[in-house]
Design an enzyme around this catalytic site. Structure first.
Site, PDB file in Angstrom:
ATOM      1  N   CYS A 108       0.924  -1.297   0.053  1.00  0.00           N
ATOM      2  CA  CYS A 108       0.201   0.573   0.071  1.00  0.00           C
ATOM      3  C   CYS A 108       0.564   1.224  -0.339  1.00  0.00           C
ATOM      4  CB  CYS A 108      -1.276   0.022   1.088  1.00  0.00           C
ATOM      5  SG  CYS A 108      -1.931  -1.819   1.279  1.00  0.00           S
ATOM      6  N   HIS A 242      -3.366   7.058   4.002  1.00  0.00           N
ATOM      7  CA  HIS A 242      -4.152   5.913   3.020  1.00  0.00           C
ATOM      8  C   HIS A 242      -4.788   5.233   3.541  1.00  0.00           C
ATOM      9  CE1 HIS A 242      -4.357   2.113   1.875  1.00  0.00           C
ATOM     10  NE2 HIS A 242      -3.798   1.645   2.598  1.00  0.00           N
ATOM     11  N   ASN A 272     -10.299   0.256   1.325  1.00  0.00           N
ATOM     12  CA  ASN A 272      -8.383   0.290   0.865  1.00  0.00           C
ATOM     13  C   ASN A 272      -8.568  -0.442  -0.559  1.00  0.00           C
ATOM     14  OD1 ASN A 272      -5.867   0.265   0.440  1.00  0.00           O
ATOM     15  ND2 ASN A 272      -6.069  -1.148   2.739  1.00  0.00           N
TER      16      ASN A 272
END
Ligand code: ACO
Length: 317
Positions: A108, A242, A272
């Protein structure tokens, strides 16, 4: 380095929490209160390449450049249909770009790692524009019978075009080898000589460990980039973080003592999407006219590895 264009693309299928209630022992109330996610987009008929290409074309259009203006392509991706060639090679042809390209897999945190590579390439090579594409399908990695993880993720792609400039004020990357909190293995082809067991299965995640690591490492990265750039948290206009869990974002915000209005979120709509969350959010802010010339953006991400990265970037598109 300077960002001159952004783009994003989402699968057509919207999967709401209510839809998950049909086959999982979960509820909209649990998912929203524990994660902030109301719905996510999941690949059904399109391919990840389609999303990567769509987001890249939108970023090039937004930047006012054509394929011949791109001198390097960097793709951030954890998994796609191909083991080889890389996703960047697959989409390079579809985009009509003629330049070297490669993939990075920093989970990520990939967008921040790609920005750092692009910044170094622009400083040391004779390049005009670099296209960065983050294209991810974590929806294809998780166990759809495991309510503690499948509700968290969505598929999507976000891209930026960067060129030479002076907007990167500070960047920090960090990696601490910690496999246990978040990993996935897939079996390779058998051989007549293999004498060991191999694991092939969905993502394995210890949510609470990831949560604690995410908050502590992001706070550390943010402190360090602020100090490196000699900028205070008060001077940051937007914290583009994020989008993994609204409670992680809230914990980081609480520590920074900054107003909620400085922390844009879209996790409610997309879940996500791994390394694509920050470029997707950046594209939304850009297209909604929420980024003003001179704004200071602090971006911070964390992911499997455990990888983390943060940077402070002036917006001057
Ligand atoms: N619906 C209903 N109940 C659920 C669900 C669900 N979807 N998921 C878990 N539960 C239950 C558990 O089974 C447990 O029940 P029990 O008490 O009867 O055993 C209870 O809820 C509490 O479970 P916890 O795991 O303690 O819940 P927690 O508050 O820690 O939230 C969560 C879990 C949301 C996964 C949280 O730990 C988290 O967000 N962690 C970070 C995850 C993350 O960000 N991962 C990706 C990061 S890296 C990257 O971006 C790829």
């Amino acid at each position: 380095m300077r960002i001159i264009g952004t783009g994003s693309a989402h699968p057509s299928l919207v999967v709401t929490n209510k839809m998950l209630e049909n086959f999982l022992d979960t509820s909209d109330e649990w998912i929203v209160s524990r994660t902030g996610i109301e719905q996510r987009r999941l690949i059904s008929s399109e391919s990840l390449e389609d999303l990567a290409v769509e987001s890249a074309l939108k970023a090039m259009e937004n930047a006012g450049v054509v394929p011949d203006d791109i001198d390097f392509l960097i793709v951030s991706n954890v998994c796609n249909d191909y083991v080889t060639p890389s996703l960047s090679c697959v989409i390079q042809g579809e985009l009509g770009i003629k330049c070297p390209c490669f993939d990075i897999n920093c989970a990520c945190s990939g967008f921040i790692y790609a920005l750092d590579i692009a910044e170094s390439f622009l400083a040391t090579k004779d390049l005009r524009n670099i296209l960065i594409v983050c294209a991810e399908q974590p929806g294809r990695m998780v166990d759809w019978k495991d309510r503690a993880q499948c509700v968290l993720f969505g598929d999507g792609a976000g891209s930026v075009v960067v060129t030479k400039g002076d907007d990167m004020k500070a960047i920090r990357l960090n990696t601490v080898s910690k496999v246990d909190p978040l990993w996935q293995k897939r079996a390779m082809q058998p051989t007549p000589f293999l004498r060991k067991e191999e694991h092939d299965g969905p993502l394995v995640m210890n949510g609470q460990d990831v949560f604690k690591l995410a908050v502590s490492s992001s706070i550390d990265d943010i402190e360090k980039v602020l100090s490196k750039a000699n900028i205070s948290a008060e001077d940051i206009d937007l914290f583009v973080l994020h989008q993994a869990n609204i409670r992680i974002i809230d914990a980081i915000r609480h520590f920074s003592k900054q107003d909620k209005s400085k922390f844009p979120v879209n996790i409610n709509k997309y879940g996500n999407t791994s390394s694509a969350t920050i470029p997707i959010l950046l594209d939304e802010l850009n297209r909604e006219g929420k980024l003003k010339n001179g704004d200071l953006l602090l971006m911070s991400a964390f992911g499997a590895g455990f990888t983390t990265g943060a940077c402070i970037l002036r917006w001057s598109k």
